[in-house]
Design an enzyme around this catalytic site. Structure first.
Site, PDB file in Angstrom:
ATOM      1  N   HIS A  99      28.813  45.428  41.261  1.00 32.91           N
ATOM      2  CA  HIS A  99      29.687  45.925  42.327  1.00 32.91           C
ATOM      3  C   HIS A  99      29.530  45.084  43.589  1.00 32.91           C
ATOM      4  CE1 HIS A  99      31.133  49.183  39.968  1.00 32.91           C
ATOM      5  NE2 HIS A  99      29.990  49.845  39.920  1.00 32.91           N
TER       6      HIS A  99
ATOM      7  N   LEU B 109      48.531  39.562  57.168  1.00 27.70           N
ATOM      8  CA  LEU B 109      48.437  40.109  55.809  1.00 27.70           C
ATOM      9  C   LEU B 109      48.333  41.631  55.895  1.00 27.70           C
ATOM     10  CD1 LEU B 109      47.854  39.886  52.682  1.00 27.70           C
ATOM     11  CD2 LEU B 109      45.434  39.680  53.279  1.00 27.70           C
TER      12      LEU B 109
ATOM     13  N   ASP C  92      38.602  45.206  37.888  1.00 25.53           N
ATOM     14  CA  ASP C  92      37.802  45.764  36.804  1.00 25.53           C
ATOM     15  C   ASP C  92      36.828  44.739  36.244  1.00 25.53           C
ATOM     16  OD1 ASP C  92      36.961  47.796  35.214  1.00 25.53           O
ATOM     17  OD2 ASP C  92      38.574  47.619  33.749  1.00 25.53           O
TER      18      ASP C  92
HETATM   19  C1  IPE Z   1      35.414  48.235  38.614  1.00 22.22           C
HETATM   20  O1  IPE Z   1      34.393  47.771  37.787  1.00 22.22           O
HETATM   21  C2  IPE Z   1      34.913  48.743  39.944  1.00 22.22           C
HETATM   22  C3  IPE Z   1      35.067  50.196  40.208  1.00 22.22           C
HETATM   23  C4  IPE Z   1      35.717  51.038  39.455  1.00 22.22           C
HETATM   24  C5  IPE Z   1      34.458  50.700  41.414  1.00 22.22           C
HETATM   25  P1  IPE Z   1      33.800  48.717  36.660  1.00 22.22           P
HETATM   26  O2  IPE Z   1      32.647  49.463  37.246  1.00 22.22           O
HETATM   27  O3  IPE Z   1      34.867  49.555  36.066  1.00 22.22           O
HETATM   28  O4  IPE Z   1      33.262  47.642  35.618  1.00 22.22           O
HETATM   29  P2  IPE Z   1      33.188  47.820  34.043  1.00 22.22           P
HETATM   30  O5  IPE Z   1      34.548  48.205  33.551  1.00 22.22           O
HETATM   31  O6  IPE Z   1      32.153  48.850  33.752  1.00 22.22           O
HETATM   32  O7  IPE Z   1      32.791  46.453  33.581  1.00 22.22           O
HETATM   33 MG    MG Z   2      35.991  49.455  34.322  1.00 22.18          MG
END
Ligand code: IPE
Ligand code: MG
Length: 233
Positions: free
Chosen positions: A19, A113, A2
Site C-alpha cells: 500500500h 488538474l 489494484d
Molecule cells: C488495492 O490493492 C488497494 C486498496 C484496495 C486499498 P489491493 O489491496 O486490492 O491489492 P491485491 O488485490 O490484494 O493485490
Molecule cells: Mg485487490
C-alpha cells in the site's frame, strides 16, 4: 488501483508495504497527467466494500491516508491541482474528514488538474444517492416525477460538473469495474493491464493512451456516421 497486496506478497513483505508503494505510484500518475495536460483524474482509493477487510489493514490504510493528506496537499496546491473526494465521507474519522475538507477548500480554485479521490465510494451508492436527492426534490414539490430523465440523474451523481471519463485503467489483472463510476462509465474506453498498481510507470500510462488513441468511439452510431462527423469537424 489494484495489486498492492500481491506486489508485497511477491516480495514476501506485509501487505502494508504494498500500500505504501501504491501511494508512490499515485504521484507517478498525477505527474503524468500534469505533464500531459490531462484535465481530470479520478483514483479509486478505497471502496465502500473495502471497509470489510481485516481491521488491522483498514486501520493501517486510514493512517496511510491521513499521512498522505498531511504530506501531499500543499505540494498539490502549489502545482495547481484541484482536489476533491467522492464517496461516503461520514464513515471516516473526524481527523480525516477535516483534512479532506481543508484540502478541497485550499485547492478549490486550481485549474491544472481536477483530481478526484474516490474513498468509501461505490458506484451503486452514488446512483442511489442521486435517486434519493431527486426524491427529496419531488417530495418538496420542486420537481415532477416525469421530469426525472438521464440529465436529471447525471446532474446528481458524483463528478456531475466534469465530462464523462474517456479512459478507465485497471491494474492488477482483473477484468471488472468493481463498482467504480457505474453511471459515468457508460461510454468510457476500458483498459486492463496485468501490471500491479505499485509498478505503474510512465511507459505503461503512455501505452494506455496510445491504445486509447486507436479506438473508434461510436457512441451507438455507425462507423460511417462517426467518420462523416469527424470529416465535418
Ligand atoms: C488495492 O490493492 C488497494 C486498496 C484496495 C486499498 P489491493 O489491496 O486490492 O491489492 P491485491 O488485490 O490484494 O493485490
Ligand atoms: Mg485487490
Amino acid at each position: 488501483m489494484d495489486g498492492n497486496g500481491r506486489w508485497a506478497q511477491r516480495r514476501r513483505r506485509p501487505r502494508m508495504i504494498g500500500h505504501r508503494a501504491g501511494a508512490r505510484a499515485v504521484n507517478v500518475c498525477i505527474d503524468f497527467c500534469l505533464r500531459r495536460g490531462i484535465g481530470a483524474l479520478t483514483l479509486f482509493a478505497f471502496s465502500s466494500e473495502n471497509w470489510g477487510r481485516p481491521e488491522e489493514e483498514v486501520g493501517a490504510l486510514m493512517k496511510l491516508f491521513l499521512n498522505a493528506l498531511e504530506r501531499e496537499v500543499d505540494e498539490l496546491h502549489r502545482r495547481g491541482v484541484r482536489v476533491r473526494f467522492i464517496g461516503d465521507r461520514e464513515r471516516f474519522a473526524p481527523a480525516i474528514r477535516d483534512r479532506m475538507q481543508a484540502a478541497e477548500a485550499l485547492t478549490a480554485a486550481n485549474q491544472a488538474l481536477d483530481l478526484s479521490i474516490a474513498a468509501s465510494y461505490g458506484g451503486r451508492q452514488d446512483i442511489a444517492r442521486a435517486a434519493r436527492a431527486l426524491a427529496v426534490e419531488v417530495a418538496a414539490g420542486r420537481l415532477r416525477p416525469e421530469d426525472i430523465d438521464e440529465a436529471a440523474v447525471a446532474a446528481h451523481v458524483a463528478l456531475a460538473d466534469l465530462p464523462p471519463p474517456d479512459l478507465f485503467i485497471r491494474t492488477g489483472g482483473d477484468h471488472r469495474v468493481s463498482n467504480f463510476l457505474l453511471w459515468q462509465l457508460a461510454y468510457t474506453e476500458l483498459w486492463f493491464t496485468e501490471t500491479l498498481w505499485p509498478d505503474l510507470d510512465e511507459t505503461l500510462l503512455q501505452r494506455a493512451l496510445d491504445d486509447f488513441a486507436q479506438r473508434e468511439r461510436r457512441f451507438g452510431l455507425t462507423g460511417e456516421q462517426v467518420a462523416q462527423a469527424g470529416g465535418a469537424a
